[in-house]
Design a protein around this motif. Structure first.
Motif, PDB file in Angstrom:
ATOM      1  N   PHE A 108      -6.339  33.801  17.421  1.00  0.00           N
ATOM      2  CA  PHE A 108      -7.293  33.137  16.529  1.00  0.00           C
ATOM      3  C   PHE A 108      -7.729  31.842  17.189  1.00  0.00           C
ATOM      4  O   PHE A 108      -7.082  31.342  18.094  1.00  0.00           O
ATOM      5  CB  PHE A 108      -6.691  32.895  15.142  1.00  0.00           C
ATOM      6  N   THR A 109      -8.872  31.335  16.743  1.00  0.00           N
ATOM      7  CA  THR A 109      -9.383  30.093  17.304  1.00  0.00           C
ATOM      8  C   THR A 109      -9.127  28.941  16.341  1.00  0.00           C
ATOM      9  O   THR A 109      -8.915  29.155  15.146  1.00  0.00           O
ATOM     10  CB  THR A 109     -10.898  30.163  17.576  1.00  0.00           C
ATOM     11  N   GLY A 110      -9.184  27.748  16.851  1.00  0.00           N
ATOM     12  CA  GLY A 110      -9.019  26.562  16.017  1.00  0.00           C
ATOM     13  C   GLY A 110     -10.188  26.334  15.080  1.00  0.00           C
ATOM     14  O   GLY A 110     -10.084  25.571  14.117  1.00  0.00           O
ATOM     15  N   ILE A 111     -11.283  27.005  15.342  1.00  0.00           N
ATOM     16  CA  ILE A 111     -12.444  26.867  14.457  1.00  0.00           C
ATOM     17  C   ILE A 111     -12.155  27.496  13.098  1.00  0.00           C
ATOM     18  O   ILE A 111     -12.514  26.943  12.057  1.00  0.00           O
ATOM     19  CB  ILE A 111     -13.692  27.503  15.101  1.00  0.00           C
ATOM     20  N   THR A 112     -11.498  28.637  13.082  1.00  0.00           N
ATOM     21  CA  THR A 112     -11.257  29.356  11.829  1.00  0.00           C
ATOM     22  C   THR A 112     -10.503  28.518  10.798  1.00  0.00           C
ATOM     23  O   THR A 112     -10.968  28.370   9.671  1.00  0.00           O
ATOM     24  CB  THR A 112     -10.549  30.691  12.095  1.00  0.00           C
ATOM     25  N   PRO A 113      -9.358  27.910  11.123  1.00  0.00           N
ATOM     26  CA  PRO A 113      -8.688  27.102  10.109  1.00  0.00           C
ATOM     27  C   PRO A 113      -9.444  25.819   9.753  1.00  0.00           C
ATOM     28  O   PRO A 113      -9.198  25.221   8.713  1.00  0.00           O
ATOM     29  CB  PRO A 113      -7.320  26.787  10.721  1.00  0.00           C
ATOM     30  N   ALA A 114     -10.390  25.418  10.592  1.00  0.00           N
ATOM     31  CA  ALA A 114     -11.170  24.214  10.312  1.00  0.00           C
ATOM     32  C   ALA A 114     -12.244  24.460   9.255  1.00  0.00           C
ATOM     33  O   ALA A 114     -12.739  23.520   8.641  1.00  0.00           O
ATOM     34  CB  ALA A 114     -11.818  23.694  11.590  1.00  0.00           C
ATOM     35  N   LEU A 115     -12.594  25.708   9.025  1.00  0.00           N
ATOM     36  CA  LEU A 115     -13.710  26.014   8.139  1.00  0.00           C
ATOM     37  C   LEU A 115     -13.431  25.700   6.670  1.00  0.00           C
ATOM     38  O   LEU A 115     -14.312  25.230   5.965  1.00  0.00           O
ATOM     39  CB  LEU A 115     -14.117  27.478   8.289  1.00  0.00           C
ATOM     40  N   SER A 116     -12.223  25.985   6.214  1.00  0.00           N
ATOM     41  CA  SER A 116     -11.897  25.728   4.803  1.00  0.00           C
ATOM     42  C   SER A 116     -10.384  25.797   4.606  1.00  0.00           C
ATOM     43  O   SER A 116      -9.660  26.318   5.465  1.00  0.00           O
ATOM     44  CB  SER A 116     -12.572  26.755   3.888  1.00  0.00           C
ATOM     45  N   ASP A 117      -9.935  25.307   3.468  1.00  0.00           N
ATOM     46  CA  ASP A 117      -8.513  25.413   3.142  1.00  0.00           C
ATOM     47  C   ASP A 117      -8.101  26.883   3.067  1.00  0.00           C
ATOM     48  O   ASP A 117      -7.014  27.249   3.501  1.00  0.00           O
ATOM     49  CB  ASP A 117      -8.213  24.728   1.806  1.00  0.00           C
ATOM     50  N   GLU A 118      -8.981  27.707   2.523  1.00  0.00           N
ATOM     51  CA  GLU A 118      -8.647  29.128   2.380  1.00  0.00           C
ATOM     52  C   GLU A 118      -8.505  29.813   3.742  1.00  0.00           C
ATOM     53  O   GLU A 118      -7.549  30.566   3.960  1.00  0.00           O
ATOM     54  CB  GLU A 118      -9.698  29.859   1.555  1.00  0.00           C
ATOM     55  N   THR A 119      -9.420  29.553   4.661  1.00  0.00           N
ATOM     56  CA  THR A 119      -9.292  30.190   5.974  1.00  0.00           C
ATOM     57  C   THR A 119      -8.088  29.663   6.733  1.00  0.00           C
ATOM     58  O   THR A 119      -7.462  30.404   7.496  1.00  0.00           O
ATOM     59  CB  THR A 119     -10.573  30.051   6.827  1.00  0.00           C
ATOM     60  N   ALA A 120      -7.723  28.411   6.498  1.00  0.00           N
ATOM     61  CA  ALA A 120      -6.512  27.874   7.117  1.00  0.00           C
ATOM     62  C   ALA A 120      -5.285  28.621   6.603  1.00  0.00           C
ATOM     63  O   ALA A 120      -4.405  29.003   7.383  1.00  0.00           O
ATOM     64  CB  ALA A 120      -6.389  26.380   6.837  1.00  0.00           C
ATOM     65  N   GLU A 121      -5.231  28.856   5.308  1.00  0.00           N
ATOM     66  CA  GLU A 121      -4.100  29.585   4.728  1.00  0.00           C
ATOM     67  C   GLU A 121      -4.082  31.041   5.185  1.00  0.00           C
ATOM     68  O   GLU A 121      -3.012  31.606   5.413  1.00  0.00           O
ATOM     69  CB  GLU A 121      -4.129  29.504   3.199  1.00  0.00           C
ATOM     70  N   ILE A 122      -5.240  31.647   5.331  1.00  0.00           N
ATOM     71  CA  ILE A 122      -5.317  33.024   5.821  1.00  0.00           C
ATOM     72  C   ILE A 122      -4.767  33.097   7.243  1.00  0.00           C
ATOM     73  O   ILE A 122      -4.034  34.034   7.590  1.00  0.00           O
ATOM     74  CB  ILE A 122      -6.753  33.566   5.734  1.00  0.00           C
ATOM     75  N   CYS A 123      -5.083  32.106   8.063  1.00  0.00           N
ATOM     76  CA  CYS A 123      -4.542  32.071   9.428  1.00  0.00           C
ATOM     77  C   CYS A 123      -3.021  31.984   9.410  1.00  0.00           C
ATOM     78  O   CYS A 123      -2.346  32.664  10.185  1.00  0.00           O
ATOM     79  CB  CYS A 123      -5.122  30.890  10.208  1.00  0.00           C
ATOM     80  N   VAL A 124      -2.486  31.161   8.523  1.00  0.00           N
ATOM     81  CA  VAL A 124      -1.030  31.039   8.410  1.00  0.00           C
ATOM     82  C   VAL A 124      -0.436  32.378   7.979  1.00  0.00           C
ATOM     83  O   VAL A 124       0.557  32.844   8.550  1.00  0.00           O
ATOM     84  CB  VAL A 124      -0.631  29.917   7.427  1.00  0.00           C
ATOM     85  N   GLU A 125      -1.038  33.012   6.972  1.00  0.00           N
ATOM     86  CA  GLU A 125      -0.539  34.313   6.510  1.00  0.00           C
ATOM     87  C   GLU A 125      -0.604  35.358   7.628  1.00  0.00           C
ATOM     88  O   GLU A 125       0.326  36.151   7.799  1.00  0.00           O
ATOM     89  CB  GLU A 125      -1.348  34.788   5.307  1.00  0.00           C
ATOM     90  N   ALA A 126      -1.706  35.357   8.365  1.00  0.00           N
ATOM     91  CA  ALA A 126      -1.845  36.314   9.466  1.00  0.00           C
ATOM     92  C   ALA A 126      -0.770  36.081  10.522  1.00  0.00           C
ATOM     93  O   ALA A 126      -0.175  37.039  11.029  1.00  0.00           O
ATOM     94  CB  ALA A 126      -3.239  36.202  10.083  1.00  0.00           C
TER      95      ALA A 126
END
Length: 75
Positions: free
Chosen positions: A18-36
């Motif tokens: 994953f890229t650092g851009i994805t968790p930067a987009l929103s709190d939800e995408t940050a949490e999705i990255c953690v879950e993934a």
């Protein structure tokens, strides 16, 4: 976030990136990255990240709020 069936998504996968851009987009995408990352680690999948720092996306406050450091626990 319950839309993601991590077992199915990661079936037969050896590497998750994953890229650092994805968790930067929103709190939800940050949490999705953690879950993934949690799901990938549970399946012994190699995890990598390219931070792609974008000053316009990240601030100290945003980084702290999103606790992006949790993503590095999965290296």
């Amino acid at each position: 976030r319950e839309d993601f069936d991590w077992d199915k998504i990661f079936d037969g996968v050896e590497w998750f990136h994953f890229t650092g851009i994805t968790p930067a987009l929103s709190d939800e995408t940050a949490e999705i990255c953690v879950e993934a990352c949690k799901a990938a680690k549970a399946k012994n999948i190699t995890i990598s990240c390219d931070l792609n720092f974008r000053k316009k996306l990240w601030s100290k406050e945003k980084a702290s709020k999103r606790k992006h450091g949790r993503l590095f626990l999965f290296r």
